[in-house]
Design an enzyme around this catalytic site. Structure first.
Site, PDB file in Angstrom:
ATOM      1  N   SER A  55       0.852  -1.186   0.000  1.00 19.05           N
ATOM      2  CA  SER A  55       0.000   0.000   0.000  1.00 19.05           C
ATOM      3  C   SER A  55       0.888   1.236   0.000  1.00 19.05           C
ATOM      4  CB  SER A  55      -0.908   0.001   1.228  1.00 19.05           C
ATOM      5  OG  SER A  55      -1.747  -1.129   1.180  1.00 19.05           O
ATOM      6  N   ASP A 129      -6.997   0.452  10.612  1.00 17.40           N
ATOM      7  CA  ASP A 129      -6.486   0.050   9.294  1.00 17.40           C
ATOM      8  C   ASP A 129      -7.680  -0.007   8.345  1.00 17.40           C
ATOM      9  OD1 ASP A 129      -5.353  -1.105   7.092  1.00 17.40           O
ATOM     10  OD2 ASP A 129      -4.365  -2.738   8.180  1.00 17.40           O
ATOM     11  N   ARG A 131      -7.506  -0.371   5.017  1.00 21.92           N
ATOM     12  CA  ARG A 131      -7.134  -0.883   3.696  1.00 21.92           C
ATOM     13  C   ARG A 131      -8.051  -2.024   3.250  1.00 21.92           C
ATOM     14  NH1 ARG A 131      -0.865  -1.761   4.795  1.00 21.92           N
ATOM     15  NH2 ARG A 131      -1.797  -2.404   6.780  1.00 21.92           N
ATOM     16  N   LYS A 157      -3.823  -9.200   5.835  1.00 20.16           N
ATOM     17  CA  LYS A 157      -3.673  -9.200   4.376  1.00 20.16           C
ATOM     18  C   LYS A 157      -3.809 -10.634   3.838  1.00 20.16           C
ATOM     19  CE  LYS A 157      -0.523  -6.287   2.946  1.00 20.16           C
ATOM     20  NZ  LYS A 157       0.820  -5.759   2.656  1.00 20.16           N
TER      21      LYS A 157
END
Ligand code: NAP
Length: 456
Positions: A55, A129, A131, A157
């Site tokens: 990222s 977070d 993401r 992730k």
């Protein structure tokens, strides 16, 4: 689960210091950001392709900020992929764990006030977070990889990509360099965001900036010390087994450190002006004492040899690097001295202590006069013992290898030789403060600043 679609808009060849990649720019159905894939070699239809889903981090990736490990992770990933000649970096435009650059900079200011990265994000109204990896999964599908080895320390992730049907054959860890700017951040990642990182035994508590002085770069400390005292800064560094042996009993040369710790040793050599061992080490190991495992200046070899036993065929006389400086007793044998000097060595007579060794205090003054601002003392037992006994050490860097040797002990008694019956020194032993530790492969490297209670 909504599956975004992606479409390649352009691709181009990108030569880098690591090798030649192809950069692909995608548009997608979710946002109007330019998500990217940096591809090396042929990946389509391949199994176990090395992949980093990265990222964006402007401060780390572009500016090389030490507040995070992002730039290092990107650089390491590119290098490792280039080494394998195959792999992908999916570069997602979700700056600051998805909160954007403006909020990230504000969060940095909160972190400077003492909040951790999770608290800081939440105080600004964001999640810890934000993401999302759906687009990364779709890009990986578009690139046609069958399964991946994912370069990450982040379990979230892995979970997210797995949920999006990416077959993760293996996690490839990324080991960050811990510094005083990122230490708390990395620890928060471990403690609050489940990141899989071995930061050593400090995992459970904060090693904050109060220890900043110990983490100051060595070069800076050397410069100050030499400017203040005119004497070289002494780093005592050696490798020992779990039982505290620095050599085998047979006397045959033995590599105690593994390759990664050896790399560190060579980096340290390149950082110092001089490297010092006793004649016992020259006779036992015939060392070269130069920098071979990386680029860098070779230090000047300094040998303590009061009776000029230095062998005329020693490798130190014809290897790469400066010729050795041999410090000897006050009246060296003239013909031996001449022969050694004809082979390039410089023989320096110095005063000796009553027990016969070269006087360390005079030696350090002589090195300082020769503009040697730092010296790395590598061994062996008698020399290490003398420097600790004389309290002439500013930094200790010790490699502990996971082996039992039952061989030559790293140190002799630290009691002065003229006082063999001195009282038990256990209350007054040198210790390390500002201790740091780090794994280099399987070796633990422990370092710190020595303190002697009697001199505090
Ligand atoms: N694992 C590691 O990191 C590492 C590193 C280096 C060495 N080693 C091992 O250490 C072993 C050698 O240790 P060692 O104790 O026999 O030899 P050493 O410490 O390398 O050399 C000792 C000799 O240096 C001379 N010397 C002159 N002035 C001195 C002083 N002020 N203090 C101490 N020594 C002085 C003395 O010989 P003179 O009286 O003749 O001058 C003394 O016998 C080898 O087996 C080597 O492999 C291990």
């Amino acid at each position: 689960m909504e599956i975004p679609s992606v479409h390649r808009l352009a691709d181009a060849r990108i030569p880098t210091v690591d090798g030649e990649f192809t950069l692909l720019l995608y548009e997608n159905s979710e946002d109007n950001k330019d998500h990217l894939a940096l591809v090396y070699g042929d990946v389509e239809g391949h199994d176990d392709v090395l992949v980093r889903v990265h990222s964006e981090c402007f401060t780390g990736d572009v500016l090389g900020s030490l507040r995070c490990d992002c730039g290092e992770q990107l650089g390491t990933s590119m290098r490792r992929i280039a080494e394998e000649e195959q792999g992908i970096i999916v570069y997602l435009r979700q700056e600051g764990r998805g909160i954007g650059l403006l909020s990230k900079l504000r969060a940095y200011n909160l972190q400077d006030e003492g909040y951790d990265t999770v608290e800081a994000n939440r105080m600004l109204g964001h999640g810890a977070d934000e993401r999302d990896y759906a687009i990364a999964a779709t890009i990986l599908e578009d690139l046609g990889v069958s399964s991946v080895r994912l370069l990450t320390n982040n379990p979230k992730k892995i979970e997210s990509l797995t949920d999006h049907d990416i077959d993760i054959a293996e996690r490839a860890p990324l080991e960050p360099h811990v510094n005083r700017h990122n230490a708390d951040y990395l620890r928060t990642k471990v403690n609050r965001m489940r990141h899989i990182l071995d930061l050593g035994p400090t995992n459970g508590y904060s090693q904050t900036n109060v220890h900043g002085s110990s983490l100051q770069p060595l070069e800076q400390r050397v410069e100050h010390y030499y400017a203040d005292t005119g004497l070289p800064f002494v780093t005592l560094t050696y490798a020992q087994s779990l039982d505290g042996s620095i050599a085998s009993n047979s006397g045959a040369p033995l590599a105690i450190s593994g390759p990664k710790a050896m790399d560190l040793t060579h980096r340290l050599r390149a950082l110092h002006d001089g490297i010092l061992v006793g004649i016992g080490t020259v006779l036992a190991d015939d060392p070269r004492l130069n920098v071979r495992r990386r680029e860098g200046d070779h230090p000047v070899p300094v040998i303590l040899d009061s009776s000029l036993r230095f062998p005329l065929d020693a490798r130190l006389l014809d290897c790469d690097g400066p010729s050795p400086l041999i410090f000897t007793g006050p009246n060296p044998d003239p013909s031996r001295r001449e022969t050694l000097e004809s082979k390039g060595a410089t023989v320096v007579p110095l005063s000796c202590t009553p027990d016969g060794g070269v006087c360390i205090d005079t030696l350090l003054e002589a090195l300082g006069d020769r503009q040697i601002a730092s010296v790395m003392v590598e061994g062996g037992t008698q020399v290490l013992t003398t420097f600790l006994r004389r309290q002439r050490v500013q930094r200790v860097i010790l490699t502990i290898a996971p082996m039992f040797l039952g061989g030559t002990s790293a140190l002799d008694s630290l009691a002065p030789p003229q006082q063999p019956d001195a009282p038990d020194p256990s209350d007054d032993v040198p210790r390390l403060k500002n201790v740091q530790q780090r794994w280099y492969g399987e070796d633990l490297v422990l370092e710190g600043d020595p303190i002697w209670p009697s001199s505090e």
